[in-house]
Design an enzyme around this catalytic site. Structure first.
Site, short mmCIF file in Angstrom:
data_model
loop_
_atom_site.label_atom_id
_atom_site.label_comp_id
_atom_site.label_asym_id
_atom_site.label_seq_id
_atom_site.Cartn_x
_atom_site.Cartn_y
_atom_site.Cartn_z
N SER A 34 0.81 -1.23 0.00
CA SER A 34 0.00 0.00 0.00
C SER A 34 0.84 1.27 0.00
O SER A 34 0.29 2.36 -0.07
CB SER A 34 -0.99 0.06 1.17
N ASP B 178 6.10 3.02 -3.00
CA ASP B 178 7.13 2.25 -3.70
C ASP B 178 6.54 1.02 -4.40
O ASP B 178 6.74 0.82 -5.60
CB ASP B 178 8.23 1.82 -2.72
N SER B 179 5.83 0.19 -3.66
CA SER B 179 5.25 -1.01 -4.28
C SER B 179 4.15 -0.64 -5.27
O SER B 179 3.95 -1.33 -6.28
CB SER B 179 4.72 -1.97 -3.21
N CYS C 167 11.87 -10.91 8.48
CA CYS C 167 10.62 -10.88 7.71
C CYS C 167 10.89 -11.16 6.24
O CYS C 167 10.17 -11.92 5.59
CB CYS C 167 9.93 -9.54 7.88
N CYS D 67 2.14 0.73 12.40
CA CYS D 67 0.87 1.43 12.59
C CYS D 67 0.11 0.96 13.82
O CYS D 67 -0.57 1.73 14.47
CB CYS D 67 0.01 1.28 11.34
#
Length: 435
Positions: free
Chosen positions: A51, A54-55, A142, A254
């Protein structure tokens, strides 16, 4: 919540110096020649989407550059978070953004759930490392276990099922594109694919990719490897008109929020208080702590020392942690010699692809390492490899606040990532005379 990739921006990390392109690449060893790799007609391309701008831009670039290829977006749900007050969880808000971007660039998108895998392979190992007084980097974990581990295997299985369903059993070639600022290139000399730094070094994310398996590299695409962040913003806003073009970069997690104290309160929800002594180098007890994770090497100790005592006057900082005694050791002065080391050890060091480690031991000219992302690379004067898979590196100069738990990443003169490992010990080649 896509990943814990934004932990690198939190105040728990000691600030790193900007990466110096000139210092890193001023070597006498010629750079290797790398061949760009691009999808062929008929290849399938998956775009991992978070979201962010960059992506989102990668999705637009891939759709634009390969109009005849089958392209789709895929969003990973890794955390079952709670609402931030607007009735939507962080994950739901991100998924809405991903769908909006995919509609804007005419791509189908899919949502997959890796909460259990993320919890078991990244989050709980991070918690255990904090409990042991280490300074972990979940960003690296990750990428290794989830994005280029579980997601990669999910897509591979998906393509295998597609091959079976078509009746011919032959799996088509497929790619995974992400918004990382890094490069992958085919090395002419060895005919193998290497992980490389991007063109724009201030956004270099190769550090966080250093532990992924070399077996996934041939299928990876990093379209942003040749762009700067301002260029990406410009593409998103003025060329592709993406709904996320002006979305701020994430600076924290977040569902946790930003700030050192906020993150420590978050850790307290998962770690039972484990009080211990705060001591000076002489062993004098000067305070108490509630857990080793409440202190970071190199930061102010928070202990109020008697300023009327000449031997204690001044600001005191965390020099190291002693898990065996559950102690935090503090010293006086930000530039105390106790902070500085020129030798680090990794009990396990994983080489990324084929690397002639014996040649590095004989001659480490042009080799640099980093123990933080975006720091100035450290030149090394000696590399030692032990038979059990460990590594010892000596820096050319003393460095401040290198902490066990951090990843040590090694690069060659061409900007190739040679490998990485968790730092298990730090010391120096000369005795320390503390102030």
């Amino acid at each position: 919540m896509y990943t814990l990739l934004q932990l690198r921006g939190m105040a728990l990390r000691t600030a790193a110096r900007p990466l110096s392109c000139r210092r890193h690449f001023r070597t006498t060893v010629p750079a290797r020649k790398y061949v760009p790799r691009t999808p062929a007609p008929g290849d399938r391309v998956y775009v991992a989407m978070s979201s962010g701008v960059d992506s989102s831009t990668v999705a637009a670039l891939i759709r634009d550059q390969y109009p005849e290829n089958e392209v789709s977006g895929i969003y990973m749900e890794n955390w079952n978070d709670t609402s931030n007050g607007d009735g939507l969880t962080c994950t739901e808000r991100e998924w809405i953004d991903v769908q909006n971007v995919c509609r804007a660039v005419d791509l189908p998108c899919e949502r997959v759930n890796f909460e259990r895998e993320y919890w078991n392979e990244v989050f709980m190992p991070m918690i255990e490392m904090y409990k042991r007084g280490l300074t972990p980097n979940p960003d690296v974990g990750c990428n290794k276990f989830i994005k280029f581990g579980e997601l990669y295997r999910y897509l591979e299985n998906k393509e295998q099922k597609t091959a079976v369903s078509t009746g011919n059993g032959k799996m088509r070639n497929w790619w995974l594109a992400t918004g990382h600022y890094a490069n992958v290139g085919l090395d002419n000399a060895s005919n193998t694919v290497h992980l490389l730094r991007p063109s724009h070094l201030p956004k270099d994310q190769s550090y966080y990719l250093s532990a992924i398996s070399s077996t996934v590299l041939p299928r990876l695409l990093f379209p942003l490897g040749g762009y700067t962040k301002p260029q990406v913003r410009d593409l998103a806003l003025n060329k592709y008109h993406l709904p996320t073009a002006e979305k701020p970069d994430s600076q924290g997690i977040c569902f946790i929020g930003q700030g050192q104290n906020t993150f420590r309160r978050f850790l307290d929800e998962y770690l039972e208080a484990n009080p211990g002594d705060v001591v000076t180098e002489t062993g004098e007890v000067v305070g108490r702590h509630n857990g080793l994770w409440h202190a970071t090497v190199g930061q102010r100790s928070g202990v109020a020392m008697p300023q009327g005592d000449p031997t204690k006057k001044g600001t005191w900082y965390v020099a190291r942690k002693v898990p065996a005694q559950n102690q935090i050791v503090i010293v006086r002065g930000a530039d105390n010699p106790a902070f500085y080391t020129d030798r680090v050890q990794c009990a396990e060091f994983d080489w990324l692809g084929h690397v002639d480690s014996a040649a590095l031991v004989r001659d480490c000219a042009g080799i640099v390492v980093q123990y933080r992302s975006l720091q100035t690379p450290e030149r090394v004067r000696r590399v030692h490899v032990n038979g059990a898979g460990g590594l010892e590196v000596e820096f050319e100069t003393l460095r401040r606040a290198v902490a066990p738990g951090q990843y040590l990443v090694m690069y060659n003169e061409a900007g190739r990532v040679l490998g990485s490992g968790v730092i298990t010990n730090t010391d120096r080649t000369e005795p320390v005379n503390c102030k």
